[in-house]
Write a protein that holds these residues in place. Structure first.
Motif, PDB file in Angstrom:
ATOM      1  N   PRO A   1       0.825  -1.213   0.000  1.00 21.20           N
ATOM      2  CA  PRO A   1       0.000   0.000   0.000  1.00 21.20           C
ATOM      3  C   PRO A   1       0.858   1.261   0.000  1.00 21.20           C
ATOM      4  O   PRO A   1       2.048   1.238   0.349  1.00 21.20           O
ATOM      5  N   GLN A   2       0.268   2.369  -0.359  1.00 17.09           N
ATOM      6  CA  GLN A   2       0.986   3.628  -0.589  1.00 17.09           C
ATOM      7  C   GLN A   2       1.816   4.096   0.615  1.00 17.09           C
ATOM      8  O   GLN A   2       3.001   4.401   0.475  1.00 17.09           O
ATOM      9  N   GLN A   3       1.194   4.161   1.793  1.00 18.54           N
ATOM     10  CA  GLN A   3       1.952   4.646   2.951  1.00 18.54           C
ATOM     11  C   GLN A   3       3.071   3.684   3.357  1.00 18.54           C
ATOM     12  O   GLN A   3       4.130   4.105   3.806  1.00 18.54           O
ATOM     13  N   MET A   4       2.823   2.394   3.175  1.00 17.49           N
ATOM     14  CA  MET A   4       3.872   1.416   3.452  1.00 17.49           C
ATOM     15  C   MET A   4       5.037   1.616   2.489  1.00 17.49           C
ATOM     16  O   MET A   4       6.205   1.576   2.874  1.00 17.49           O
ATOM     17  N   MET A   5       4.723   1.862   1.214  1.00 16.07           N
ATOM     18  CA  MET A   5       5.780   2.116   0.242  1.00 16.07           C
ATOM     19  C   MET A   5       6.615   3.323   0.644  1.00 16.07           C
ATOM     20  O   MET A   5       7.846   3.292   0.612  1.00 16.07           O
ATOM     21  N   ARG A   6       5.951   4.383   1.063  1.00 16.75           N
ATOM     22  CA  ARG A   6       6.678   5.589   1.452  1.00 16.75           C
ATOM     23  C   ARG A   6       7.557   5.342   2.689  1.00 16.75           C
ATOM     24  O   ARG A   6       8.686   5.829   2.771  1.00 16.75           O
ATOM     25  N   SER A   7       7.029   4.595   3.635  1.00 14.60           N
ATOM     26  CA  SER A   7       7.804   4.275   4.838  1.00 14.60           C
ATOM     27  C   SER A   7       9.054   3.479   4.476  1.00 14.60           C
ATOM     28  O   SER A   7      10.165   3.775   4.948  1.00 14.60           O
ATOM     29  N   LEU A   8       8.892   2.469   3.625  1.00 16.57           N
ATOM     30  CA  LEU A   8      10.032   1.651   3.204  1.00 16.57           C
ATOM     31  C   LEU A   8      11.026   2.482   2.401  1.00 16.57           C
ATOM     32  O   LEU A   8      12.248   2.311   2.524  1.00 16.57           O
ATOM     33  N   TYR A   9      10.509   3.394   1.589  1.00 17.96           N
ATOM     34  CA  TYR A   9      11.367   4.194   0.715  1.00 17.96           C
ATOM     35  C   TYR A   9      12.221   5.183   1.507  1.00 17.96           C
ATOM     36  O   TYR A   9      13.431   5.275   1.318  1.00 17.96           O
ATOM     37  N   PHE A  10      11.577   5.923   2.406  1.00 15.13           N
ATOM     38  CA  PHE A  10      12.302   6.946   3.168  1.00 15.13           C
ATOM     39  C   PHE A  10      13.288   6.344   4.166  1.00 15.13           C
ATOM     40  O   PHE A  10      14.324   6.937   4.462  1.00 15.13           O
ATOM     41  N   THR A  11      12.967   5.172   4.713  1.00 14.07           N
ATOM     42  CA  THR A  11      13.833   4.558   5.725  1.00 14.07           C
ATOM     43  C   THR A  11      14.830   3.573   5.134  1.00 14.07           C
ATOM     44  O   THR A  11      15.772   3.168   5.802  1.00 14.07           O
ATOM     45  N   ALA A  12      14.619   3.173   3.868  1.00 22.65           N
ATOM     46  CA  ALA A  12      15.433   2.141   3.212  1.00 22.65           C
ATOM     47  C   ALA A  12      15.319   0.804   3.938  1.00 22.65           C
ATOM     48  O   ALA A  12      16.215  -0.037   3.871  1.00 22.65           O
ATOM     49  N   ALA A  13      14.210   0.610   4.633  1.00 20.83           N
ATOM     50  CA  ALA A  13      13.986  -0.639   5.358  1.00 20.83           C
ATOM     51  C   ALA A  13      13.539  -1.734   4.390  1.00 20.83           C
ATOM     52  O   ALA A  13      13.164  -1.468   3.250  1.00 20.83           O
ATOM     53  N   THR A  14      13.584  -2.967   4.873  1.00 16.32           N
ATOM     54  CA  THR A  14      13.128  -4.092   4.058  1.00 16.32           C
ATOM     55  C   THR A  14      11.852  -4.677   4.654  1.00 16.32           C
ATOM     56  O   THR A  14      11.522  -4.434   5.818  1.00 16.32           O
ATOM     57  N   ILE A  15      11.147  -5.451   3.843  1.00 13.57           N
ATOM     58  CA  ILE A  15       9.902  -6.072   4.274  1.00 13.57           C
ATOM     59  C   ILE A  15       9.950  -7.553   3.893  1.00 13.57           C
ATOM     60  O   ILE A  15      10.356  -7.897   2.777  1.00 13.57           O
ATOM     61  N   PRO A  16       9.590  -8.452   4.821  1.00 12.14           N
ATOM     62  CA  PRO A  16       9.669  -9.884   4.516  1.00 12.14           C
ATOM     63  C   PRO A  16       8.578 -10.346   3.558  1.00 12.14           C
ATOM     64  O   PRO A  16       7.509  -9.733   3.465  1.00 12.14           O
ATOM     65  N   ALA A  17       8.852 -11.431   2.883  1.00 11.68           N
ATOM     66  CA  ALA A  17       7.900 -11.993   1.924  1.00 11.68           C
ATOM     67  C   ALA A  17       6.575 -12.343   2.595  1.00 11.68           C
ATOM     68  O   ALA A  17       5.519 -12.240   1.966  1.00 11.68           O
ATOM     69  N   SER A  18       6.623 -12.720   3.859  1.00  8.74           N
ATOM     70  CA  SER A  18       5.391 -13.086   4.567  1.00  8.74           C
ATOM     71  C   SER A  18       4.413 -11.920   4.626  1.00  8.74           C
ATOM     72  O   SER A  18       3.195 -12.107   4.545  1.00  8.74           O
ATOM     73  N   GLU A  19       4.935 -10.681   4.739  1.00  8.45           N
ATOM     74  CA  GLU A  19       4.070  -9.500   4.758  1.00  8.45           C
ATOM     75  C   GLU A  19       3.460  -9.256   3.384  1.00  8.45           C
ATOM     76  O   GLU A  19       2.289  -8.920   3.261  1.00  8.45           O
ATOM     77  N   LEU A  20       4.265  -9.425   2.336  1.00 13.99           N
ATOM     78  CA  LEU A  20       3.738  -9.234   0.986  1.00 13.99           C
ATOM     79  C   LEU A  20       2.701 -10.312   0.657  1.00 13.99           C
ATOM     80  O   LEU A  20       1.731 -10.044  -0.060  1.00 13.99           O
ATOM     81  N   HIS A  21       2.898 -11.491   1.196  1.00 18.33           N
ATOM     82  CA  HIS A  21       1.913 -12.554   0.997  1.00 18.33           C
ATOM     83  C   HIS A  21       0.602 -12.167   1.672  1.00 18.33           C
ATOM     84  O   HIS A  21      -0.487 -12.404   1.134  1.00 18.33           O
TER      85      HIS A  21
END
Length: 252
Positions: free
Chosen positions: A149-169
């Motif tokens: 989702p949009q806000q999640m994308m922005r959070s990941l983008y600004f922080t350069a954090a990663t997200i596990p496949a389980s969350e995308l699933h």
């Protein structure tokens, strides 16, 4: 030897494999090789579906920063930007569906490939991120926005954090989540379901689905790249890439 190889199976599944040790950070040529393998599908009606996969401990670590920093002038930078654009575009516009089979890390340019794929199958050790801001670049937000989702994308983008496949699933972006040793079989099983359909219908369906997309991914990504050029002209990107290359060298 090319970092990208292709194998067309008897059932019409084209398996495209990236292999550029140690971390599948593709060189300029590697990105164009991905584009060439997928663009060639249009002229080959025997291909029903593509599985894009990788050998090694991770799917893709993005652009080869060391190649960029060891090349005088801007040739490597321009080449990487053009190569990424060509590869992402080729995935999106491939004449047949593209299934990304993702293992381990998928960052930067890897997200560009996966975000433009039609279906994502991932191993349970996979994770995704866009660390571009750490290297003074912008890009692949277009593609990450297709995965979260949009806000999640922005959070990941600004922080350069990663997200596990389980969350995308959980978000529905990943179609199948499986143990690492079952990844290839799972991706091929999904591909086989598509390959069993009439190829003419599947090709028409791919074109139709692209035609109703609310966002022009090619234009959107190109817009992002414009800011990368600005940051490079300011000298910011070069400084941060030097820091990154030095840090990576220090780890050895």
């Amino acid at each position: 030897m090319s970092a990208v190889t292709s194998e067309l199976r008897d059932d019409g599944i084209l398996v495209v494999t990236m292999s550029q040790p140690p971390v599948n950070a593709l060189t300029v040529q590697g990105w164009f090789d991905v584009a060439e393998a997928l663009n060639a599908v249009a002229a080959n009606p025997a291909v029903k579906v593509v599985v894009l996969r990788a050998e090694g401990k991770g799917f893709n670590a993005g652009v080869d920063i060391k190649e960029m920093q060891n090349t005088t002038g801007f040739d490597a930078l321009l080449g990487a930007n053009k190569g990424c654009f060509a590869a992402f575009k080729a995935v999106y516009e491939c004449a047949v569906p593209v299934i990304a089979a993702v293992n381990g890390f998928c960052v930067g340019g890897g997200v560009g490939l996966v975000g433009n794929a039609d279906i994502v199958v991932a191993s349970d050790d996979a994770y995704f991120g866009v660390p571009e801001v750490n290297q003074g670049a912008l890009g692949a937000a277009t593609h990450m926005a297709r995965l979260v989702p949009q806000q999640m994308m922005r959070s990941l983008y600004f922080t350069a954090a990663t997200i596990p496949a389980s969350e995308l699933h959980r978000f529905g972006s990943i179609y199948r989540l499986v143990p690492r040793d079952e990844l290839d079989a799972a991706a091929l099983a999904v591909a086989a379901e598509i390959a069993a359909k009439d190829g003419r219908v599947i090709r028409a369906a791919k074109e139709a689905l692209n035609g109703i997309e609310p966002v022009d991914v090619n234009h959107s990504y190109r817009f992002e790249q414009g800011f990368t050029y600005e940051l490079n002209l300011m000298g910011v990107s070069d400084e941060l890439r030097d820091d990154f290359a030095g840090t990576e060298k220090g780890k050895k």
